[in-house]
Enzyme design. Structure first.
Site, PDB file in Angstrom:
ATOM      1  N   CYS A  51       0.314  -5.634  -0.603  1.00  0.00           N
ATOM      2  CA  CYS A  51      -0.757  -5.124   0.247  1.00  0.00           C
ATOM      3  C   CYS A  51      -1.169  -6.183   1.270  1.00  0.00           C
ATOM      4  CB  CYS A  51      -1.946  -4.762  -0.644  1.00  0.00           C
ATOM      5  SG  CYS A  51      -3.294  -4.039   0.281  1.00  0.00           S
ATOM      6  N   CYS A  53      -3.855  -6.366   2.840  1.00  0.00           N
ATOM      7  CA  CYS A  53      -5.299  -6.591   2.826  1.00  0.00           C
ATOM      8  C   CYS A  53      -5.761  -7.302   1.557  1.00  0.00           C
ATOM      9  CB  CYS A  53      -6.032  -5.270   2.929  1.00  0.00           C
ATOM     10  SG  CYS A  53      -5.347  -4.206   4.174  1.00  0.00           S
ATOM     11  N   CYS A  68       2.476  -2.154  -2.564  1.00  0.00           N
ATOM     12  CA  CYS A  68       2.130  -0.840  -2.019  1.00  0.00           C
ATOM     13  C   CYS A  68       3.104   0.216  -2.521  1.00  0.00           C
ATOM     14  CB  CYS A  68       2.176  -0.907  -0.492  1.00  0.00           C
ATOM     15  SG  CYS A  68       1.481   0.548   0.297  1.00  0.00           S
ATOM     16  N   CYS A  70      -0.495   0.294  -4.179  1.00  0.00           N
ATOM     17  CA  CYS A  70      -1.157  -0.545  -5.182  1.00  0.00           C
ATOM     18  C   CYS A  70      -1.797   0.312  -6.281  1.00  0.00           C
ATOM     19  CB  CYS A  70      -2.233  -1.384  -4.504  1.00  0.00           C
ATOM     20  SG  CYS A  70      -3.529  -0.402  -3.729  1.00  0.00           S
ATOM     21  N   CYS A  83      -7.501   4.403   1.495  1.00  0.00           N
ATOM     22  CA  CYS A  83      -7.227   3.192   0.715  1.00  0.00           C
ATOM     23  C   CYS A  83      -7.807   1.987   1.447  1.00  0.00           C
ATOM     24  CB  CYS A  83      -5.731   3.049   0.430  1.00  0.00           C
ATOM     25  SG  CYS A  83      -4.713   2.559   1.837  1.00  0.00           S
TER      26      CYS A  83
HETATM   27  S1  SF4 Z   1      -2.023   1.773  -0.828  1.00  0.00           S
HETATM   28 FE1  SF4 Z   1      -3.275   0.964   0.845  1.00  0.00          FE
HETATM   29  S2  SF4 Z   1      -4.578  -0.564  -0.107  1.00  0.00           S
HETATM   30 FE2  SF4 Z   1      -2.886  -0.153  -1.512  1.00  0.00          FE
HETATM   31  S3  SF4 Z   1      -1.306  -1.625  -1.033  1.00  0.00           S
HETATM   32 FE3  SF4 Z   1      -0.853   0.163   0.163  1.00  0.00          FE
HETATM   33  S4  SF4 Z   1      -1.851  -0.211   2.086  1.00  0.00           S
HETATM   34 FE4  SF4 Z   1      -2.779  -1.648   0.666  1.00  0.00          FE
END
Ligand code: SF4
Length: 92
Positions: A51, A53, A68, A70, A83
């Site tokens: 991810c 972020c 991802c 996640c 998300c």
């Molecule tokens: S689902 Fe969204 S929050 Fe989770 S890893 Fe992927 S991009 Fe990041």
């Protein structure tokens, strides 16, 4: 593989996953592209699409949770409508 090819793989993954789960992708295409970039950079650097972020700790077991998609995204989408990275959204 070039960075653009990695990014294309990320894009294909996200589109397929969203379709399978009934999510929609961030309708803001600039933001969407930034998330693709972030995921592609991580894929290039670590060989796994961590991810963009979240922090990669360097602990394989822990870090697996943030590949991802996640482990947090379903709950986040249910609760916040998207998300954490604003990649996947709940359809209206
Ligand atoms: S689902 Fe969204 S929050 Fe989770 S890893 Fe992927 S991009 Fe990041």
């Amino acid at each position: 593989m070039t960075f653009e090819e990695i990014k294309e793989k990320v894009r294909q993954y996200a589109e397929k996953y969203a379709a399978r789960k009934g999510y929609i992708l961030n309708p803001n295409l600039e933001e969407l592209d930034l998330v693709y970039e972030g995921l592609a950079k991580r894929r290039e650097q670590y060989g796994a699409q961590y991810c963009p972020c979240r922090i990669v700790l360097g602990d394989k077991q822990e870090d697996r949770k943030i590949i991802c998609p996640c482990v947090y995204h379903e709950e986040e989408i249910e609760r916040d409508g998207m998300c954490h990275c604003a990649l996947f959204f709940k359809p209206e």
